[in-house]
Structures are given as structure tokens and as C-alpha cells.
Motif scaffolding. Structure first.
Motif, short mmCIF file in Angstrom:
data_model
loop_
_atom_site.label_atom_id
_atom_site.label_comp_id
_atom_site.label_asym_id
_atom_site.label_seq_id
_atom_site.Cartn_x
_atom_site.Cartn_y
_atom_site.Cartn_z
N SER A 54 -38.70 -3.49 -7.19
CA SER A 54 -37.49 -2.66 -7.17
C SER A 54 -37.60 -1.64 -8.30
O SER A 54 -38.70 -1.27 -8.70
CB SER A 54 -36.25 -3.54 -7.34
N GLY B 198 -40.51 1.79 -6.22
CA GLY B 198 -41.73 1.77 -5.42
C GLY B 198 -42.96 1.98 -6.28
O GLY B 198 -42.87 2.34 -7.47
N THR B 199 -44.14 1.74 -5.71
CA THR B 199 -45.40 1.95 -6.41
C THR B 199 -46.32 2.78 -5.52
O THR B 199 -45.95 3.14 -4.40
CB THR B 199 -46.08 0.60 -6.72
N ARG C 68 -46.90 0.27 -2.61
CA ARG C 68 -45.76 -0.26 -1.87
C ARG C 68 -44.61 0.74 -1.88
O ARG C 68 -44.03 1.04 -2.90
CB ARG C 68 -45.28 -1.58 -2.51
N GLY C 69 -44.32 1.25 -0.69
CA GLY C 69 -43.23 2.20 -0.56
C GLY C 69 -41.89 1.51 -0.38
O GLY C 69 -41.82 0.36 0.05
N VAL C 70 -40.83 2.21 -0.71
CA VAL C 70 -39.47 1.71 -0.53
C VAL C 70 -38.69 2.72 0.30
O VAL C 70 -38.69 3.92 0.00
CB VAL C 70 -38.77 1.51 -1.89
N ASP C 71 -38.05 2.24 1.36
CA ASP C 71 -37.25 3.12 2.21
C ASP C 71 -35.94 3.46 1.52
O ASP C 71 -35.16 2.56 1.19
CB ASP C 71 -36.96 2.46 3.56
N THR D 86 -39.65 7.03 3.04
CA THR D 86 -40.37 5.99 2.32
C THR D 86 -40.92 6.60 1.03
O THR D 86 -41.73 7.52 1.07
CB THR D 86 -41.52 5.41 3.16
N ARG D 87 -40.45 6.11 -0.10
CA ARG D 87 -40.83 6.66 -1.39
C ARG D 87 -41.87 5.78 -2.07
O ARG D 87 -41.69 4.56 -2.18
CB ARG D 87 -39.60 6.79 -2.30
N PHE D 88 -42.93 6.40 -2.55
CA PHE D 88 -43.97 5.69 -3.29
C PHE D 88 -43.92 6.16 -4.75
O PHE D 88 -44.25 7.30 -5.06
CB PHE D 88 -45.35 5.98 -2.71
N TYR E 293 -41.18 6.67 -6.72
CA TYR E 293 -40.16 7.70 -6.84
C TYR E 293 -39.42 7.55 -8.17
O TYR E 293 -38.84 6.50 -8.45
CB TYR E 293 -39.17 7.59 -5.67
#
Length: 443
Positions: free
Chosen positions: A51, A112-113, A116-119, A432-434, A436
Motif C-alpha cells: 500500500s 505501488g512498486t 506491482r501496480g495498484v488500481d 493501474t499505477r506503478f 505513483y
């Protein structure tokens, strides 16, 4: 005289060198201890952030240690070879205390990294989405900490007020969807500005917090509750926090409409139409989404999952006794529920993986203790494939044959699904943010 001065200078030099040697030795020892913790975190699956988390600019960091001391969660950050480093990154819950504590602003807060992206929904600095008049605050926008959510709920409504509202509109000025920390804060702020507003909650007051296990401690920080007071809650129970919000709402004459699930939001001529699952349609000039990221509990999609014996949360485990229970899941929520239920019931904890990962250290410790004391049975590499009124069926991926087990209750903790379809139907863009950056250092 000269000899005496040389002896004094020599003694002072030796003393300083001794102090420096002790300091460097201590620094080296601390670095090794932190490196060992990092290696253990990698083995336990706790090293990768999941997170909001800090990213350190190693070229700027001066090893003040302020970020390490400021973190309320402990063992998230440490010092390695004179520079700050992440240890148990997956345990970071986005306090942001490290960001504010760093004297040289060497920390950025990132979601995110690279792997691993985060929507995340599209939201600007005023919390407005790409749909004019529709706003997002709190966990859905990536800021899940209670204090952050409270601040965002207030700020979002302030932005709505500044945007200008028509006094001729027949509907509500604002409909707030969700009564968690962000929704409650937004409701109080809307009351402060005299808005004609309505707050809808699909379950009960508290949102995600309401679904915490009863004894769960909520870690937070001092926060200003609009129209109420500044509160300092570094450690508090779920009940105490819910009681506090009830008091703040009651004091200001605000009622939350609970058990009101929003099915769809569509643009109207003068704002939005908010359609409820009950069939009711509500008109509003502005809409603020203050819902959680998990949305609807993720289901297994197996026969029998619709039976009444199946649930996706445990609110009062002490009220359940003498039952044969299966808990499905490998995360902290599943572990906490299984351990709480095991005090008065026969519990099987089923997890499809070979080992538990990303568990909080305390939960891992309690689980091992429970297994050693035979308080519950743990079935790794097992998959629940069928549920009947009297039994459950498991298939195993470790070579064991399938088996049917007598059963009374099933609790499934398979996470939740980001309400992507709901958001997209409302016209909100999802990206999808990597890695961010949410808050950036100035250097």
C-alpha cells in the motif's frame, strides 16, 4: 611546556578516536541487526510494499533516525550503513509520520512498486474525478489510514463548497456514499456549511472499521473531527472509535441512512441520479464517494456458497460456541478470526498456499502458539470446493486425497474486489499505477 601540550592534544585525540570507534562499532552492529530483519522480512513475504509506503532518497538521507522514531508501527524503517531503509514494508499503513519527521525531506510517499501496480481512480488535487461534480475521498483513492481519510473527507467537501452550488436545484446539494472515516468527516463538514446532504451506507456506520474484529485495536494518530474536537487516539478499540463517531454525529443532529446500497450513479441534467438497490432514485448536484477499496467480498465461486451457514466476516466471535467451523484465507483477517473462534469452537483454518506470508508478526506468533497447543487445525495447500448443509469438501494440492468434513459454519476471507465495474459505469477512469508518488520530497 610543548611536551605537556602534545600530551594533552594526544589524549584528547585518543579520546575522540575512542568515541568514534565505539560509535562506528555500534553503527555497524545496528546495521547488521537491521539487515538481518530485512532478510527475515523477505523470507516471511513482508518486504514488498502493498500500500502507501515511504521511498527514501539515499543521496539526501543524513541518518538522523527521525523517520525510524516517528513511525508508530515500529520495524517498518531502520538504518543500514548510515542510511534509512525499509524493513517490513508490507506492514506500512501510510501514516506519513516518517515523511513529516525527516529534517531534510528525503522521503516520498508512494503507492505501488515497479513490479506491482495498484488500481486507482483518477482524482485531482481537489478530490474531483474526471467526471465533473463527482468526488472521491479516503481508502478508495489510495489513502486508507483513518486520520488521512478524515482529513480527505473534510477537504473534499470544502472543495465542493468552493466549486459553487445552485440554490435552485430541487435535489440534494450532496450525496455522500459511504459512512466510514472519510464519509463521517464529510458529513460533519457538510453540516458545518449548511448543505442539504444525505449520507448512504450499504452496511453499518463505520464502514471498514465496523467490520474489524470486535477486539481489534485501531492504530491512528491525533485527528481533528469537524464540528467536534481534536482527539488523540494512538490506541483504541473498534467500539470506542465507533462510539466517538456516534457522539459526533448525534451532537450535530446527523443521521446516516444505513443498509442503503448504491447500485449505480448516472449523470443527470443538473447533477446526478443515485440509484439504490431498493429501487429508490435520489437526485444530487454533487456526489462524494467515500467507500472502501475492497467493495464486495470476493467469493470462491463454488457450489453451496450461497447457503446461510456461509459468511465473509466475524463481528462477535464470542457469541459463537460449540460449532465445527471452517475459516478460509491466509491473511491477517482470516488468522484473527480463526484464533478468536477457536476459543469456543472446533476450527479448521484452510489456506491454498504452502505457507502463510505477509502476516503481522503478532498474528504469526499467535497462530504458531495456537497450532502448538492444538487449539485449531491448519490445512495448508487445501482448497474448499463444495459446501453442503452438513459438510464441506476439500481438495488438496499436496498429494492428499479429497476429503469431506462435518461442518456447521464457513467463514471466507478471500479479500475484496475493487468496485471497478461500479466506478466505470459512473464514468470514472481507473488507472493501474506503478510507483505513483502521493507526497514528494522537495529535493
Amino acid at each position: 611546556m610543548v611536551l605537556e601540550q602534545l600530551l594533552i592534544y594526544g589524549a584528547v585525540t585518543l579520546f575522540c578516536l575512542g568515541v568514534l570507534w565505539i560509535y562506528l562499532k555500534k553503527l555497524k552492529k545496528t546495521s547488521k541487526e537491521v539487515e538481518a530483519k530485512i532478510e527475515q522480512a523477505k523470507q516471511d513475504g513482508l518486504f514488498e510494499p502493498i500500500s502507501l509506503h515511504p521511498v527514501i532518497d539515499l543521496g539526501t538521507c543524513i541518518q538522523s533516525g527521525a523517520c525510524v522514531l516517528a513511525c508508530p508501527e515500529k520495524d517498518i524503517l531502520g538504518i543500514v550503513n548510515g542510511r534509512a531503509a525499509l524493513i517490513n514494508a508490507s506492514q506500512c499503513i501510510g501514516h506519513g509520520a516518517c515523511f513529516h519527521a525527516c529534517p531534510v525531506e528525503a522521503i516520498s510517499l508512494v503507492i505501488g512498486t515497479e513490479k506491482r501496480g495498484v488500481d486507482l481512480p483518477h482524482v485531482n488535487q481537489d478530490f474531483e474525478t474526471n467526471v465533473p461534480g463527482m468526488y472521491i475521498a479516503g481508502e478508495l483513492g489510495g489513502m486508507g489510514l483513518i486520520k488521512n481519510s478524515v482529513e480527505q473527507g473534510e477537504a473534499a467537501v470544502e472543495s465542493i463548497v468552493k466549486s459553487g452550488l445552485s440554490k435552485k436545484n430541487a435535489g440534494y446539494d450532496l450525496v455522500i456514499v459511504g459512512a466510514g472515516p472519510a464519509g463521517i468527516s464529510a458529513s460533519l463538514t457538510a453540516k458545518k456549511h449548511g448543505l442539504n446532504f444525505l449520507t448512504l451506507e450499504q452496511e453499518s456506520l463505520g464502514g471498514t472499521v465496523y467490520n474489524f474484529p470486535r477486539s481489534k485495536v485501531v492504530m491512528t494518530a491525533p485527528m481533528d473531527i469537524p464540528l467536534f474536537k481534536k482527539v488523540k487516539l494512538f490506541e483504541t478499540s473498534k467500539k470506542e472509535l465507533l462510539d466517538l463517531w456516534q457522539e459526533a454525529l448525534a451532537k450535530n443532529g446527523i443521521q446516516i441512512r444505513e443498509q442503503a446500497k448504491v447500485d449505480q450513479i448516472t449523470s443527470a441534467a443538473d447533477g446526478f441520479t443515485v440509484a439504490l438497490a431498493s429501487g429508490e432514485k435520489i437526485q444530487a448536484q454533487r456526489v462524494l464517494l467515500a467507500i472502501g477499496r475492497r467493495g464486495t467480498p470476493r467469493k470462491l465461486g463454488i457450489p453451496g456458497e450461497e447457503l446461510e451457514k456461509v459468511a465473509y466476516k466475524v463481528l462477535e466471535p464470542e457469541m459463537i460456541s460449540n460449532k465445527r467451523i471452517v475459516v478460509v484465507g491466509g491473511g491477517d483477517s482470516a488468522i484473527e478470526a480463526a484464533l478468536a473462534l477457536a476459543e469456543q469452537n472446533n476450527v479448521i483454518l484452510s489456506y491454498r498456499g504452502e505457507a502463510f506470508s505477509r502476516l503481522k508478526p503478532k498474528n504469526r506468533e499467535n497462530l504458531e502458539r495456537g497450532r502448538n497447543l492444538k487449539q485449531l487445525e491448519v490445512m495448508l495447500q487445501s482448497n474448499l470446493v463444495r459446501i453442503t448443509e452438513a459438510q464441506v469438501e476439500f481438495k488438496h494440492s499436496n498429494g492428499k486425497p479429497s476429503e469431506n468434513i462435518e461442518n456447521d459454519l464457513v467463514f471466507i476471507f478471500a479479500g475484496g474486489e475493487l468496485p471497478t465495474d461500479f466506478l466505470k459505469k459512473a464514468g470514472i477512469e481507473i488507472t493501474t499505477r506503478f510507483g505513483y508518488t502521493v507526497r514528494k520530497h522537495k529535493h
